[in-house]
Every structure is written in structure tokens, then in C-alpha cells.
Design a protein around this motif. Structure first.
Motif, PDB file in Angstrom:
ATOM      1  N   UNK A  30       1.232  -0.958  -0.105  1.00 62.95           N
ATOM      2  CA  UNK A  30      -0.337  -0.040  -0.007  1.00 62.95           C
ATOM      3  C   UNK A  30       1.179   1.588  -0.429  1.00 62.95           C
ATOM      4  N   UNK A  31       1.664   1.371   0.302  1.00 60.38           N
ATOM      5  CA  UNK A  31       3.009   1.826   0.577  1.00 60.38           C
ATOM      6  C   UNK A  31       3.474   3.112  -0.351  1.00 60.38           C
ATOM      7  N   UNK A  32       3.598   1.095  -1.916  1.00 55.68           N
ATOM      8  CA  UNK A  32       4.711   1.573  -2.644  1.00 55.68           C
ATOM      9  C   UNK A  32       3.075   2.169  -3.589  1.00 55.68           C
ATOM     10  N   UNK A  33       2.124   1.511  -3.973  1.00 56.08           N
ATOM     11  CA  UNK A  33       0.923   1.984  -4.458  1.00 56.08           C
ATOM     12  C   UNK A  33       0.649   3.665  -3.746  1.00 56.08           C
ATOM     13  N   UNK A  34       0.290   3.796  -2.855  1.00 56.40           N
ATOM     14  CA  UNK A  34       0.050   5.248  -2.655  1.00 56.40           C
ATOM     15  C   UNK A  34       0.932   6.433  -2.892  1.00 56.40           C
TER      16      UNK A  34
END
Length: 352
Positions: free
Chosen positions: A216-220
Motif C-alpha cells: 500500500x505504501x508503494x501504491x500510494x
């Protein structure tokens, strides 16, 4: 973990008072005590509860729901099976009822959820779609639902549970047919339909730093870099005593904040293997306090929502046989030690 256990003796006593099981000046003072929402507002946060339409006929339940919380999440009434039971035929009955209830109690609404792989109507899940067909179906559903609630809700869980535990994309109807770009598209369409609603990605088991929260951190980070409208990450926080507390929760909240995102604890419950004991209830109380303190410690953590407030209407026993007692009120709507621990955490924490 914060040292909330040092305060548990006081929390246990306060729970008895809140339940009406004690008398005298302390009990009388409880009649005028601040609510969870009152105390959270002092920190610039909200404190909410999920609810669902069947329990709205329970007047004792709705009295507490309407007085203790300032944010409401519809547990099921805005999901796809409820809002578009037949293709192109929309039904707002359940969602509207909860929005109207919240308005009467001067509460805001976290709307849940636009894009999920579960609880889809048969017309959608049983058909083989081309990418063009499914993209049009998804755009119409998001646009129609968000426009219907435009100006009536605080935020949307736009995409729910998009990743597996190892950080790979979940093989949903959306991912398999449209690829990972469906997430950015969903956020853009939701923003176009209501530019003022806060838009979230929401998932479970992302409370601690690990492969799934890393995804999620990468996607965000990627979405923000591309200018995709994303305002926050919802950490569901469906926790279980037997699996241990997510000790890196506060660090995890901070790293999403550094991306310029809000965070929220969106579906909190802390289940246990039954029967419940005083020791388990004390540990549960400490966890509720600890996760609340973690949110209060991070400026961009905007609030906490418990996944309905009472064991009477908890989803846990039906999905986790032999487990339960997950919420701050018991099946008789009596406050448990967790409730008093929440009050204490909100009182004690320095305002940030």
C-alpha cells in the motif's frame, strides 16, 4: 507498546460505574461524563462506530449509537449488492436510512465501500466480462453512487482489500479483467463525482509494517506521484489477542503521513478465543487504549471507528467460530473494561 496496563485497575472500576453497577458520587458524576466523541474532538479527531440496518430497530442500541459517536459507517448498506442489485437499477434505501440517522444525530458518515471483490450481486459476479464492458459497469456504479451521496458523506472507502498478505495484488474480478489500473480509475471517477469527499484505500492486516502494508505504501507513493486523487489509507484493525498486538502501528501511521496522506483506524475490533476471562478482557482493554494512543500520536491519523460498538451485533462469531467478545460493549449493551480504557486513553493523551 504504551504502558496502558498500569491504568487497567482504574479502567475496570470505571467500567462498573459506566455500567450502572456502582453508586455514590463517582456514579453520579458519570451521568454527565464526556463521550468518546467529545474526548476525541479535543484532539481534533473523531470516534466512530459502524452500524447496519437490521439493528436500527433496537432503540436501546440506537440511543448509544446516536450519543457516543460522531462518525458512522454503514456496514453493508452501501455495498454493491445493496445499491445495485440489478444492473442499472439502483436502490438507496439502506444507505439513505443510515445517512439520515447520522444527520439527525449531527454525525458524519464514512461511506463504505465502492469497489470490493466480495458481496457483489450475481449479475456482476457470475458473468464473463470484457475489459471494456466491466470498465463501463464500474465507472457507472461509482459515478452514480458517489453522486447520490455527494455532499452527504465525509469520505469513501473507494477500493477495499486490493492486496494479498504477501503484497501481491488480489486476483479479483477487477484485477483479472482490468489490471491494477482499476484502482487509479476508481479514485478518479469518485473524485469527479464528489470533489469534496475524502478518498481512501482500505484493508485489513496492514496495521504493522510488513509486506502487505509495504504494498500500500508503494501504491500510494505511485498514485500521489501521478496526481491520482488519494487522501488516505484506512487500516481496518480487525485484531485478535492470540496473534499479538501490531507493535509497529504508530511507525506505520507515520510513514503514510509522510506521503501527505491521512490515516484512520476504520473497522476496529479485538476478538478473543472464548470464553472471555477477566485477564483477556484486561488485555483487550489495553489494546484498545494502545491503538487509540497510536492514532493520537500521529497528527494525520484523523480518527478511530469500531466495527459496531457492541458484541450483540458483532460479525465475529459467525466468521470465527469459538471467538468473540470483540467490542467495548457486551451483548447486553453494558460497557466493558475496553470502553473505560478508551475514555482514559483519550483523556490522558497530550493533544497533538
Amino acid at each position: 507498546m504504551p504502558k496502558t496496563r498500569l491504568r487497567l485497575a482504574g479502567a475496570l472500576a470505571a467500567a462498573l460505574v459506566a455500567a450502572g453497577l456502582a453508586t455514590g458520587p463517582a456514579a453520579q458524576a458519570q451521568e454527565h461524563r464526556p463521550t468518546l466523541a467529545d474526548l476525541a474532538q479535543r484532539h481534533g479527531r473523531y470516534f466512530g462506530s459502524a452500524t447496519d440496518n437490521p439493528e436500527l430497530t433496537d432503540s436501546a442500541y440506537t440511543k448509544i449509537l446516536g450519543s457516543e459517536f460522531d462518525m458512522i459507517t454503514p456496514g453493508n448498506g452501501m455495498k454493491w449488492y445493496a445499491t445495485e442489485p440489478r444492473q442499472g437499477v439502483f436502490d438507496w434505501t439502506d444507505g439513505d436510512r443510515i445517512v439520515n440517522l447520522a444527520r439527525r444525530h449531527h454525525q458524519r458518515v464514512r461511506a463504505h465501500t465502492l469497489v470490493w471483490h466480495s458481496q457483489l450481486p450475481d449479475w456482476l459476479s457470475s458473468k464473463e466480462w470484457t475489459a471494456g464492458e466491466l470498465r463501463a459497469v464500474l465507472k457507472k456504479h461509482i459515478t452514480t453512487e458517489v453522486r447520490h451521496y455527494r455532499g452527504k458523506v465525509y469520505s469513501w472507502d473507494v477500493v477495499n482489500e486490493a492486496f494479498n498478505e504477501d503484497g501481491s495484488y488480489r486476483e479479483t474480478i477487477w484485477y483479472k479483467t482490468l489490471g491494477p489500473g482499476y484502482i487509479a480509475d476508481a479514485l478518479r471517477w469518485a473524485h469527479q463525482a464528489d470533489p469534496h469527499a475524502r478518498l481512501y484505500l482500505n484493508d485489513y492486516n496492514i496495521e504493522a509494517v510488513g509486506p502487505k502494508s509495504d504494498a500500500y505504501h508503494r501504491l500510494a507513493e505511485e498514485l500521489k506521484a501521478r496526481g491520482v486523487p488519494l487522501d488516505g489509507i484506512g487500516l481496518q484493525a480487525h485484531l485478535a489477542l492470540q496473534y499479538g498486538y501490531p507493535a509497529t502501528l504508530e511507525d506505520n501511521l507515520r510513514r503514510f503521513s509522510r506521503l501527505g496522506l491521512d490515516t484512520a483506524l476504520t473497522e476496529v475490533d479485538v476478538r478473543m478465543q472464548l470464553p472471555a476471562t477477566d485477564e483477556k478482557l484486561a488485555e483487550q482493554a489495553a489494546w484498545y487504549a494502545d491503538l487509540t494512543e497510536a492514532c493520537l500520536a500521529v497528527r494525520r491519523c484523523v480518527g478511530v471507528t469500531i466495527w459496531d460498538y457492541t458484541d450483540k451485533y458483532s460479525w465475529i462469531p459467525a466468521f470465527f467460530p469459538g471467538e468473540g467478545a470483540a467490542l467495548p460493549w457486551d451483548e447486553r449493551l453494558t460497557p466493558k473494561p475496553a470502553y473505560s480504557a478508551l475514555l482514559e486513553a483519550l483523556r490522558q493523551r497530550t493533544v497533538t
